[in-house]
Enzyme design. Structure first.
Site, PDB file in Angstrom:
ATOM      1  N   GLU A  89       0.439  -0.782  -0.461  1.00 53.44           N
ATOM      2  CA  GLU A  89       0.067  -0.060  -0.097  1.00 53.44           C
ATOM      3  C   GLU A  89       0.679   1.367  -0.225  1.00 53.44           C
ATOM      4  O   GLU A  89       0.550   2.728   0.769  1.00 53.44           O
ATOM      5  CB  GLU A  89      -0.986  -0.102   1.253  1.00 53.44           C
ATOM      6  CG  GLU A  89      -2.398  -1.561   0.912  1.00 53.44           C
ATOM      7  CD  GLU A  89      -2.832  -1.122   2.289  1.00 53.44           C
ATOM      8  OE1 GLU A  89      -3.005  -0.375   3.132  1.00 53.44           O
ATOM      9  OE2 GLU A  89      -3.517  -2.227   2.762  1.00 53.44           O
ATOM     10  N   GLU A 137      -6.212 -10.155  -0.834  1.00 54.33           N
ATOM     11  CA  GLU A 137      -7.351  -9.707   0.172  1.00 54.33           C
ATOM     12  C   GLU A 137      -9.018 -10.301  -0.367  1.00 54.33           C
ATOM     13  O   GLU A 137      -9.654  -9.241   0.148  1.00 54.33           O
ATOM     14  CB  GLU A 137      -6.758  -9.233   0.173  1.00 54.33           C
ATOM     15  CG  GLU A 137      -5.756  -8.929   0.704  1.00 54.33           C
ATOM     16  CD  GLU A 137      -4.708  -7.426   2.012  1.00 54.33           C
ATOM     17  OE1 GLU A 137      -5.996  -6.700   2.362  1.00 54.33           O
ATOM     18  OE2 GLU A 137      -3.782  -7.402   1.893  1.00 54.33           O
TER      19      GLU A 137
HETATM   20  O1  G3I Z   1      -3.106  -8.474  18.416  1.00 51.08           O
HETATM   21  C1  G3I Z   1      -4.431  -7.282  19.140  1.00 51.08           C
HETATM   22  C2  G3I Z   1      -4.850  -7.047  20.900  1.00 51.08           C
HETATM   23  O2  G3I Z   1      -3.853  -7.272  21.093  1.00 51.08           O
HETATM   24  C3  G3I Z   1      -4.553  -6.648  20.875  1.00 51.08           C
HETATM   25  O3  G3I Z   1      -5.899  -6.584  22.541  1.00 51.08           O
HETATM   26  C4  G3I Z   1      -6.285  -4.907  20.345  1.00 51.08           C
HETATM   27  C5  G3I Z   1      -7.349  -4.154  20.848  1.00 51.08           C
HETATM   28  O4  G3I Z   1      -7.394  -3.993  19.430  1.00 51.08           O
HETATM   29  O5  G3I Z   1      -6.353  -5.386  19.292  1.00 51.08           O
HETATM   30  C6  G3I Z   1      -5.105  -6.978  18.515  1.00 51.08           C
HETATM   31  O6  G3I Z   1      -4.941  -6.321  17.183  1.00 51.08           O
HETATM   32  C7  G3I Z   1      -5.846  -6.179  15.971  1.00 51.08           C
HETATM   33  C8  G3I Z   1      -5.407  -6.825  15.197  1.00 51.08           C
HETATM   34  O7  G3I Z   1      -6.345  -6.872  14.074  1.00 51.08           O
HETATM   35  C9  G3I Z   1      -5.755  -9.018  15.111  1.00 51.08           C
HETATM   36  O8  G3I Z   1      -6.404  -8.402  15.694  1.00 51.08           O
HETATM   37  C10 G3I Z   1      -5.612  -4.386  15.639  1.00 51.08           C
HETATM   38  O9  G3I Z   1      -6.450  -4.084  16.855  1.00 51.08           O
HETATM   39  C11 G3I Z   1      -6.494  -4.611  14.716  1.00 51.08           C
HETATM   40  O10 G3I Z   1      -6.359  -2.873  13.737  1.00 51.08           O
HETATM   41  C12 G3I Z   1      -6.003  -5.417  13.285  1.00 51.08           C
HETATM   42  O11 G3I Z   1      -6.677  -5.018  12.220  1.00 51.08           O
HETATM   43  C13 G3I Z   1      -6.417  -5.493  10.883  1.00 51.08           C
HETATM   44  C14 G3I Z   1      -5.975  -4.941  10.339  1.00 51.08           C
HETATM   45  O12 G3I Z   1      -5.297  -4.974   8.530  1.00 51.08           O
HETATM   46  C15 G3I Z   1      -4.981  -3.773  10.603  1.00 51.08           C
HETATM   47  O13 G3I Z   1      -3.345  -4.760  10.478  1.00 51.08           O
HETATM   48  C16 G3I Z   1      -7.028  -7.141  10.521  1.00 51.08           C
HETATM   49  O14 G3I Z   1      -7.066  -7.648  11.545  1.00 51.08           O
HETATM   50  C17 G3I Z   1      -6.194  -7.751   9.347  1.00 51.08           C
HETATM   51  O15 G3I Z   1      -7.351  -8.256   8.495  1.00 51.08           O
HETATM   52  C18 G3I Z   1      -6.590  -6.298   8.223  1.00 51.08           C
HETATM   53  O16 G3I Z   1      -6.026  -6.596   6.841  1.00 51.08           O
HETATM   54  C19 G3I Z   1      -4.775  -5.580   6.129  1.00 51.08           C
HETATM   55  C20 G3I Z   1      -4.283  -6.449   5.761  1.00 51.08           C
HETATM   56  O17 G3I Z   1      -3.143  -6.666   6.283  1.00 51.08           O
HETATM   57  C21 G3I Z   1      -3.685  -5.206   4.309  1.00 51.08           C
HETATM   58  N1  G3I Z   1      -4.401  -4.673   3.386  1.00 51.08           N
HETATM   59  C22 G3I Z   1      -5.971  -4.565   3.835  1.00 51.08           C
HETATM   60  C23 G3I Z   1      -6.477  -5.177   5.233  1.00 51.08           C
HETATM   61  C24 G3I Z   1      -7.988  -4.453   5.866  1.00 51.08           C
HETATM   62  O18 G3I Z   1      -7.447  -3.269   6.080  1.00 51.08           O
END
Ligand code: G3I
Length: 372
Positions: free
Chosen positions: A161, A274
């Site tokens: 990205e 994705e």
């Molecule tokens: O693991 C922590 C946990 O310890 C904590 O307590 C909790 C509180 O918010 O957060 C947890 O982390 C979250 C993580 O997902 C695991 O569930 C993050 O907050 C959350 O922001 C994260 O979201 C991910 C997002 O990327 C940001 O990294 C989504 O699951 C994931 O599906 C999404 O994937 C992205 C691709 O990497 C790139 N392209 C877009 C796609 C969708 O946004």
């Protein structure tokens, strides 16, 4: 408060639902078999799946996928949350899960502006880093991570990205600090990341990955320019991932075909990395977690028959385009396994919250069978 009796009844109900779901699942053919002559089929795996806490989802993945991507476990924030300290457990479980189940593992992602720890772009006194120091941190991270899994990862999303909707490079700290505002340095962080990933594992495929390539021609042209730049410098790049976070109303067939054909003409493999389809149609179309989440994409009508029919139709349309261009497409990866654990709300995937295949699953299946 729940009594012992209600707990037992609830547990039994869950067990029965699970058994029915897995019975329904057993009768259907495996997607990886249906598409085996065309492209790999995969899904993003989360922590619960690879550590044995979601057996229903794991069973779907084991049956249908021959490739998988780490949904979050290999992001900088997950692997290297503190300077010099790494947390490998979940990433190791992801690779082991893939190896046990004969899925080609995809590493996601080495250089991204999101999900990075706060310390990364600052020195010990809180000042912005110099270009040299940030390049050194990037090199150390890539050599450490790619080096650890050398020979075990099929391909890495090296840069994720980096483009704006208009095809210019996003003003991330990577660009600002390493590019130093100079036109002739703008691709330097991307070039360096690809060079070091190749040095760390010469056999691994290396990809650029982004969303919106199918809905903005300018952004897709920006990805083509990035590929051509790397090629002109003799830097290895094997493929470009079109993320394809779609909706019931986008992308258009024309937009998707434009992206596939332009990228293939640049001489790289094209992958859908994705795939999901949000059913809630209002608002922002991109995939920036800062702008949408499960709540903002919730859809009260997600389960309605009409919504499920439209979802199935959109999946069928997308797969008919992918099959038409199969000579250029090597992999199709869903962003998740079932609706209950998707990063967005509504009903975006092929399996419902009880792990049952939906109408959309059967639409994808019949698109594949028509072409066998
Ligand atoms: O693991 C922590 C946990 O310890 C904590 O307590 C909790 C509180 O918010 O957060 C947890 O982390 C979250 C993580 O997902 C695991 O569930 C993050 O907050 C959350 O922001 C994260 O979201 C991910 C997002 O990327 C940001 O990294 C989504 O699951 C994931 O599906 C999404 O994937 C992205 C691709 O990497 C790139 N392209 C877009 C796609 C969708 O946004």
């Amino acid at each position: 408060m729940r009594t012992g009796r209600t707990t037992t009844v609830v547990s039994l109900a869950v067990l029965v639902a699970g058994a029915l779901a897995s019975a329904a699942e057993k009768d259907v053919p495996a997607l990886k078999d249906v598409f085996k002559d065309h492209f790999l089929i995969g899904g993003a795996l989360n922590r619960r799946v690879v550590t044995g806490h979601d057996p229903g989802a794991a069973a779907i993945a084991e049956k249908h996928f021959n490739t998988a991507t780490a949904e979050n476990a290999m992001k900088w924030q997950s692997l290297n949350p503190w300077p010099g300290r790494y947390a490998w457990d979940v990433a190791d479980s992801f690779v082991a899960f893939c190896e046990r189940n004969e899925m080609a593992p995809i590493g996601h992602c080495l250089v991204w502006h999101s999900q990075v720890p706060r310390w990364l772009f600052r020195d010990e006194s809180g000042n912005a880093l110099t270009r040299e120091v940030l390049l050194a941190r990037m090199k150390d991270h890539i050599m450490t991570v790619v080096g650890r899994y050398k020979g075990r990862i099929k391909g890495w999303d090296v840069v994720n990205e980096a483009l704006n909707e208009n095809g210019t490079l996003r003003a991330s700290p990577w660009l600002r600090i390493i590019g130093e505002g100079a036109e002739d340095k703008k691709y330097d962080f991307i070039e360096s990341a690809f060079r070091w990933a190749h040095e760390a594992d010469p056999e691994a495929e290396l990809y650029y990955n982004d969303y919106g390539l199918e809905s903005s021609k300018a952004k897709c042209d920006g990805a083509v320019a990035l590929v051509k730049h790397l090629q002109s410098k003799g830097v290895r790049i094997d493929g470009v991932g079109i993320q394809l976070h779609a909706s019931l109303e986008h992308p258009s067939v024309e937009g998707l075909e434009y992206a596939i054909t332009s990228l293939a003409a640049a001489g790289v493999k094209v992958m859908i990395t994705e795939l999901d389809i949000r059913t809630q149609t209002r608002g922002y179309r991109g995939a920036d977690i800062g702008r949408i989440n499960r709540r903002s994409t919730q859809d009260a009508n997600a389960d309605a028959a009409e919504t499920q029919r439209r979802l199935a139709q959109k999946y069928a349309e997308i797969f008919s385009v992918l099959l038409k261009h199969r000579k250029d497409i090597t992999r199709v990866t869903f962003w998740g396994i079932y609706d209950g654990a998707s990063w967005i709300g509504g009903s975006p995937l092929l399996f419902d919250r009880d792990y049952r295949p939906k109408e959309a699953f059967f639409a994808v299946l019949s698109a594949g069978r028509k072409d066998q």
